[in-house]
Design an enzyme around this catalytic site. Structure first.
Site, PDB file in Angstrom:
ATOM      1  N   HIS A   1       1.976   4.548  -2.903  1.00 49.37           N
ATOM      2  CA  HIS A   1       2.145   5.990  -2.714  1.00 49.37           C
ATOM      3  C   HIS A   1       3.554   6.423  -3.121  1.00 49.37           C
ATOM      4  O   HIS A   1       3.742   7.408  -3.848  1.00 49.37           O
ATOM      5  CB  HIS A   1       1.923   6.368  -1.246  1.00 49.37           C
ATOM      6  CG  HIS A   1       0.519   6.186  -0.750  1.00 49.37           C
ATOM      7  ND1 HIS A   1      -0.575   6.668  -1.408  1.00 49.37           N
ATOM      8  CD2 HIS A   1       0.058   5.578   0.378  1.00 49.37           C
ATOM      9  CE1 HIS A   1      -1.669   6.379  -0.723  1.00 49.37           C
ATOM     10  NE2 HIS A   1      -1.314   5.719   0.355  1.00 49.37           N
TER      11      HIS A   1
ATOM     12  N   HIS B   1       0.835  -1.211   0.000  1.00 47.64           N
ATOM     13  CA  HIS B   1       0.000   0.000   0.000  1.00 47.64           C
ATOM     14  C   HIS B   1       0.869   1.260   0.000  1.00 47.64           C
ATOM     15  O   HIS B   1       0.699   2.148  -0.845  1.00 47.64           O
ATOM     16  CB  HIS B   1      -0.915  -0.014   1.230  1.00 47.64           C
ATOM     17  CG  HIS B   1      -1.793   1.195   1.349  1.00 47.64           C
ATOM     18  ND1 HIS B   1      -3.099   1.218   0.941  1.00 47.64           N
ATOM     19  CD2 HIS B   1      -1.531   2.444   1.833  1.00 47.64           C
ATOM     20  CE1 HIS B   1      -3.615   2.408   1.166  1.00 47.64           C
ATOM     21  NE2 HIS B   1      -2.688   3.182   1.707  1.00 47.64           N
ATOM     22  N   GLU B   2       1.800   1.300   0.946  1.00 47.46           N
ATOM     23  CA  GLU B   2       2.662   2.478   1.041  1.00 47.46           C
ATOM     24  C   GLU B   2       3.609   2.567  -0.152  1.00 47.46           C
ATOM     25  O   GLU B   2       3.975   3.672  -0.589  1.00 47.46           O
ATOM     26  CB  GLU B   2       3.455   2.447   2.348  1.00 47.46           C
ATOM     27  CG  GLU B   2       2.599   2.442   3.604  1.00 47.46           C
ATOM     28  CD  GLU B   2       1.639   3.623   3.671  1.00 47.46           C
ATOM     29  OE1 GLU B   2       1.987   4.710   3.156  1.00 47.46           O
ATOM     30  OE2 GLU B   2       0.535   3.446   4.212  1.00 47.46           O
TER      31      GLU B   2
END
Length: 363
Positions: A21, A17-18
Site C-alpha cells: 500500500h 502487505h502494508e
C-alpha cells in the site's frame, strides 16, 4: 515455539502487505501519516523526513497504513479534508484519482500474492516441477475409480466438465469433496467415455493430531518426474500453484457457508499460531511453505468485498465508477460500521472456535 513461529509468520507478511500500500501510494505522491505494525498502544516509533510515523504497536495481529485525508486506519475519508487547500489535497488519499486509489488498495493483497509466488518459484527452481500426465498407472486398495470401472491406462480428460491437463489437477478437483459423486470424462484406446464416481472419504491424523479429511479416487499416475525449470517457468508455475490454492480456499469457504463443511474448520490467530509452531518443528522448508499458504490466505481474505477490508474499498470504487461519483458520506459510514461489526463478530467466533479446539478444552 508457537508464539515465536506465529510472530515470525505474521510479522513479515503484514509488513510486506502494508508496504505494498505504502509504496504504490508514495509512487502517486500520496502522503502516509502512519505506518503501523500491530494495533493499539505504540511501543516504539519514529517519524521520517516525509512526516510518516513508523510505529510498532502492542497487539501484533495486523497493521495499517493511514494516508493523509483518512479519518482512521480503515481509510474512512475525513469530511474535514474538504476544507484543505488545493495544495494540501494533492497529497491526500481521497483526492487521488479513482484508478490510483484502486491500485493503492490492491497493492497490499498483490504483495502477499507475489510473496507466495516467489516462495513457490524458489522451490520450483531448487527441486524442479512435478510433472505427470493424467493417465492411471495403478490403483490403491479399495479404489473408488477402480470400483467404478476404470482401468490402468485410462486417460482422465475432465472432471465435472473442467478440463484436466496434468495428474496434479486431479487432486484440486477431488480432495475437497469426500463422499461426493463426480463425473469423469476419460479416454481408453482412443474412445471417449464418461463415468460417475462416488469419491471415497479418507480421514487421517497427522503427527500433531490434526484431522485431515479428504476425497480420494484411489489412483496413482503411470509415471511422475521432477522437471528442471528456469526462472521464468518457475515463476509461471508458482503463479499457477498460488491460483490453485486460491481456488481451493474459495471452494472451501463456499462449502462452509452451505454447510457442506463444519464451521470448526474456520481458524483464527490461535489456530494459526498452533500450526505455525508445528510447521517450524518440522524444519524450515515446511515452515516457509506454510508462510506461503498464509500469505495467500491474507491476500484472499483481504480481497473479500467486506467494508474495512481492501475488497470492500474496491467494491465501493467499482460503485463509484458506475455512478460517476463517490458514495455519500452517510452510506460509506454505515458500510464501514457494518463491516467492522461483522469482522469483530467473526474474529470473536473464530477465536472461541480455536480455544474450543485445543486439547485442554477437550478439542
Amino acid at each position: 515455539m508457537m508464539i515465536g513461529a506465529f510472530l515470525l509468520v505474521l510479522g513479515p507478511l503484514v509488513v510486506l502487505h502494508e508496504l505494498g500500500h505504502y509504496l504504490v501510494g508514495r509512487a502517486f505522491k500520496v502522503k502516509a501519516d502512519v505506518f503501523s505494525i500491530g494495533f493499539g498502544k505504540e511501543l516504539v516509533g519514529w517519524t521520517d523526513k516525509r512526516g510518516t510515523r513508523w510505529r510498532i504497536a502492542a497487539w501484533p495481529l495486523g497493521g495499517f497504513v493511514q494516508f493523509a485525508g483518512d479519518m482512521n486506519p480503515t481509510s474512512v475519508p475525513n469530511p474535514d479534508a474538504e476544507k484543505a487547500s488545493p495544495e494540501e489535497k494533492k497529497g491526500m488519499f481521497q483526492f487521488a484519482t479513482l484508478w490510483q486509489r484502486a491500485l493503492i488498495v490492491l497493492a497490499g493483497p498483490l504483495m502477499n500474492l507475489f510473496v507466495a509466488v516467489g516462495i513457490f518459484a524458489a522451490f520450483n527452481m531448487a527441486y524442479g516441477v512435478p510433472t505427470a500426465t493424467p493417465v492411471i498407472g495403478e490403483f490403491s486398495k479399495g479404489s473408488a475409480a477402480q470400483a467404478a470401472g476404470f482401468k490402468a491406462g485410462d486417460r482422465i480428460v475432465a472432471i465435472d466438465g473442467t478440463r484436466v491437463e496434468s495428474f496434479m489437477d486431479i487432486a484440486e478437483r477431488v480432495a475437497l469433496y469426500p463422499g461426493r459423486t463426480i463425473t469423469i470424462a476419460a479416454e481408453r484406446g482412443g474412445v471417449s467415455f464418461t463415468q460417475p464416481v462416488k469419491l471415497a472419504t479418507d480421514v487421517q491424523k497427522d503427527r500433531f493430531g490434526n484431522e485431515i479429511r479428504r476425497g480420494l479416487l484411489g489412483i496413482r499416475p503411470a509415471a511422475m518426474e521432477f522437471q528442471d525449470v528456469g526462472p521464468i517457468k518457475a515463476v509461471m508455475t508458482g503463479f499457477d500453484q498460488s491460483m490453485g490454492i486460491i481456488r481451493t480456499m474459495a471452494a472451501g469457504m463456499v462449502q462452509i457457508v452451505t454447510g457442506e463443511r463444519p464451521l470448526d474448520e474456520l481458524g483464527g490467530p490461535i489456530k494459526i499460531a498452533k500450526y505455525s509452531g508445528e510447521q517450524l518443528s518440522l524444519g524450515w522448508l515446511s515452515f516457509v511453505s506454510f508462510a506461503a499458504l498464509i500469505s495467500i490466505n491474507l491476500a484472499f481474505i483481504n480481497l473479500l468485498p467486506i467494508p474495512t477490508l481492501d475488497g470492500g474499498h474496491l467494491a465501493m470504487y467499482a460503485a463509484e465508477a458506475v455512478r460517476r461519483k463517490p458514495l455519500g458520506a452517510r452510506s460509506q459510514e454505515w458500510a464501514f460500521r457494518t463491516g467492522m461489526a461483522f469482522m469483530l463478530a467473526l474474529m470473536l467466533f473464530v477465536t472461541l472456535n480455536d480455544i474450543a479446539s485445543l486439547s485442554i478444552f477437550g478439542g
